[in-house]
Design a protein around this motif. Structure first.
Motif, short mmCIF file in Angstrom:
data_model
loop_
_atom_site.label_atom_id
_atom_site.label_comp_id
_atom_site.label_asym_id
_atom_site.label_seq_id
_atom_site.Cartn_x
_atom_site.Cartn_y
_atom_site.Cartn_z
N ALA A 10 -17.87 2.02 0.64
CA ALA A 10 -16.43 1.76 0.63
C ALA A 10 -15.72 2.70 -0.32
N ILE A 11 -14.41 2.80 -0.15
CA ILE A 11 -13.54 3.54 -1.06
C ILE A 11 -12.60 2.53 -1.70
N VAL A 12 -12.40 2.66 -3.01
CA VAL A 12 -11.56 1.72 -3.76
C VAL A 12 -10.36 2.46 -4.32
N THR A 13 -9.18 1.88 -4.17
CA THR A 13 -7.97 2.48 -4.73
C THR A 13 -7.18 1.41 -5.50
N GLY A 14 -6.26 1.88 -6.32
CA GLY A 14 -5.40 0.96 -7.08
C GLY A 14 -4.05 0.73 -6.42
N GLU A 15 -3.96 0.95 -5.12
CA GLU A 15 -2.69 0.82 -4.42
C GLU A 15 -2.23 -0.64 -4.33
N SER A 16 -0.91 -0.81 -4.42
CA SER A 16 -0.28 -2.13 -4.29
C SER A 16 0.88 -1.99 -3.32
N LEU A 17 0.96 -2.88 -2.36
CA LEU A 17 1.93 -2.74 -1.27
C LEU A 17 3.36 -2.61 -1.80
N GLY A 18 4.01 -1.51 -1.43
CA GLY A 18 5.42 -1.31 -1.76
C GLY A 18 5.69 -0.90 -3.19
N GLN A 19 4.65 -0.67 -3.99
CA GLN A 19 4.88 -0.36 -5.40
C GLN A 19 5.55 1.00 -5.58
N VAL A 20 5.11 1.99 -4.80
CA VAL A 20 5.75 3.31 -4.79
C VAL A 20 5.88 3.74 -3.34
N ALA A 21 6.58 4.84 -3.12
CA ALA A 21 6.89 5.26 -1.76
C ALA A 21 5.65 5.51 -0.90
N SER A 22 4.59 6.01 -1.51
CA SER A 22 3.39 6.33 -0.73
C SER A 22 2.58 5.08 -0.38
N GLN A 23 3.03 3.91 -0.85
CA GLN A 23 2.25 2.69 -0.65
C GLN A 23 2.96 1.68 0.26
N THR A 24 3.78 2.18 1.19
CA THR A 24 4.27 1.31 2.26
C THR A 24 3.12 1.06 3.23
N ALA A 25 3.25 0.04 4.05
CA ALA A 25 2.17 -0.28 5.00
C ALA A 25 1.89 0.91 5.91
N GLU A 26 2.97 1.59 6.36
CA GLU A 26 2.80 2.73 7.25
C GLU A 26 2.08 3.89 6.57
N ASN A 27 2.43 4.13 5.31
CA ASN A 27 1.81 5.23 4.58
C ASN A 27 0.35 4.93 4.24
N LEU A 28 0.06 3.68 3.94
CA LEU A 28 -1.33 3.30 3.69
C LEU A 28 -2.18 3.50 4.94
N ARG A 29 -1.62 3.17 6.08
CA ARG A 29 -2.35 3.38 7.35
C ARG A 29 -2.66 4.86 7.54
N LEU A 30 -1.68 5.71 7.21
CA LEU A 30 -1.86 7.15 7.41
C LEU A 30 -2.97 7.69 6.52
N SER A 31 -2.96 7.36 5.22
CA SER A 31 -4.00 7.88 4.32
C SER A 31 -5.37 7.30 4.67
N GLN A 32 -5.40 6.05 5.11
CA GLN A 32 -6.67 5.42 5.46
C GLN A 32 -7.29 6.02 6.71
N SER A 33 -6.48 6.68 7.52
CA SER A 33 -7.01 7.26 8.76
C SER A 33 -7.95 8.43 8.50
N MET A 34 -8.05 8.87 7.24
CA MET A 34 -8.93 9.98 6.89
C MET A 34 -10.37 9.55 6.66
N THR A 35 -10.65 8.27 6.75
CA THR A 35 -12.02 7.78 6.55
C THR A 35 -12.32 6.65 7.52
#
Length: 410
Positions: A281-306
């Motif tokens: 697994a990969i672990v990150t410190g992301e929290s939904l909506g905390q910063v611009a890169s951590q919207t649900a849509e953006n999380l889906r995009l970065s997660q698509s790399m693994t």
């Protein structure tokens, strides 16, 4: 003189068919962390029993309080299963509590050995009578006691009062291995700690963009890795130079997508490292909506790399809760040191909040970053921080020296 600890495992007792595997893993973790001192560790159903030299009492307690899988720790008296011996131990423990100012107590007995002549209620009543007769300053109060005398009658008798909390959770390594994206911020060290408590062995990866980020920024992350190692038992840290990747992203021309492209590249690099070290697994410190890169849509995009699961233990946690945890585990004061990471330095003024998934996936492909990512991973610097290094980070230099030397203290 020796100090005797009764250790409560907690959650692993709920396991059924594979309970032995969890017990073995926890015993192994305790032994690994204590190997710099002389100790004896026994395991019985539902309990571990640890004996150390009196001079190592505080160190042993510190280790147990930072070992995931340990639910509680009590300094106990080990006694023969004879009523008079148990009552003597109960009075001894009550005397120490009375000296601290306690005035009310109760007794709780667990009798696993049903051949013992007194049942649980009878043993508790006898101990209560013995204590009040010996110590006139104490009285029984079952509803609002200042302390509780616990008596466990098993293969032997164990008597204790206060129990110190452990981290709880599952022993490290019982859930495989994960790669933590470790930055110099507040969130990712907390995420690593939280997943260690869920049994995940952790290796970390830090993306460094010298000269845009300073050597002090890297040293800060290495210090955070040593802090986390007190919970994980050790820490492999991969230092990946990402300067060329970041410059190539910046040259792509779509400034509003820079952060997203960088997060995707990091996830791709973490996926490569995970494959090489056989992480699950990969672990990150992301929290939904905390910063611009951590919207649900953006999380889906970065997660698509693994194709690996991306574990985000902070996903629904408020920032203040995360800060409170960071303070408690000792990472906060390090995380707020003023050395910025690469994400902050290259952040666009108006980042994408709701990306077109297919459009930005195509844009990422057009940047042709894969060869640069692989080159960066291939040249990554691997650092190893032992449990001894973690002890030194917490000011336990003498124990760290003997731990790293692999021999017991004299």
């Amino acid at each position: 003189m020796r100090t005797f600890f009764l250790i409560k495992p907690g959650e692993i007792e709920l396991k059924l068919g594979n309970r032995r595997e969890f017990v073995h893993r926890l015993k192994e973790q305790i032994q690994k962390r204590l190997h710099g001192i002389h100790f004896d560790l026994e395991e019985y159903p539902g309990r571990f029993f640890l004996s150390v030299e009196e001079k190592d009492t505080d160190f042993a307690l510190f280790v147990l309080q930072h070992c995931p899988g340990v639910n509680g720790i009590a300094q106990a008296i080990k006694s023969e299963k004879r009523t008079e011996r148990i009552l003597k131990a109960a009075i001894e423990i009550a005397s120490k509590e009375a000296a601290r100012g306690a005035r009310r107590f109760k007794v709780e007995t667990r009798r696993s050995d049903k051949s013992f002549p007194l049942d649980s209620y009878g043993m508790s009543a006898a101990a209560g009578d013995a204590v009040t007769q010996a110590l006139s300053s104490l009285s029984v109060d079952v509803h609002n006691p200042d302390f509780i005398i616990a008596i466990e009658i098993r293969e032997r008798a164990y008597i204790y009062a206060s129990t110190s909390p452990g981290p709880r959770g599952l022993p490290v390594g019982s859930q495989g291995k994960g790669v933590l994206l470790l930055s110099g911020g507040i969130d990712s060290p907390v995420a690593g700690y939280m997943m260690a408590r869920r049994g995940l062995a952790i290796e970390s990866v830090y993306f460094h963009t010298y000269p845009f980020t300073s050597e002090e920024a890297q040293k800060k992350v290495e210090q955070l890795a040593r802090r986390i190692a007190i919970w994980t038992g050790s820490m492999h840290a991969w230092i990946v130079s990402f300067t060329e990747v970041q410059l190539k992203i910046k040259k792509g021309g779509r400034e509003e997508a820079n952060t997203l492209m960088l997060r995707m590249a990091m996830m791709k690099a973490a996926d490569v490292i995970a494959s090489r070290i056989k992480a699950r697994a990969i672990v990150t410190g992301e929290s939904l909506g905390q910063v611009a890169s951590q919207t649900a849509e953006n999380l889906r995009l970065s997660q698509s790399m693994t194709s690996l699961p991306v574990l985000r233990p902070l996903i629904g946690i408020d920032k203040e809760e995360t800060i409170a945890t960071a303070r408690r585990i000792g990472t906060y004061t390090i995380s707020i040191l003023p050395y910025e990471d690469c994400c902050v330095l290259f952040s666009p003024k108006h980042p994408v909040l709701k990306p077109d998934f297919e459009d930005l996936r195509a844009y990422f492909s057009s940047l042709e970053l894969e060869s640069e990512i692989l080159k960066a991973v291939d040249k990554a610097e691997e650092k190893f921080f032992s449990f001894g290094d973690a002890l030194r980070e917490y000011g336990l230099d003498a124990y760290a020296e003997f731990w790293n030397a692999g021999g017991p203290r004299a």
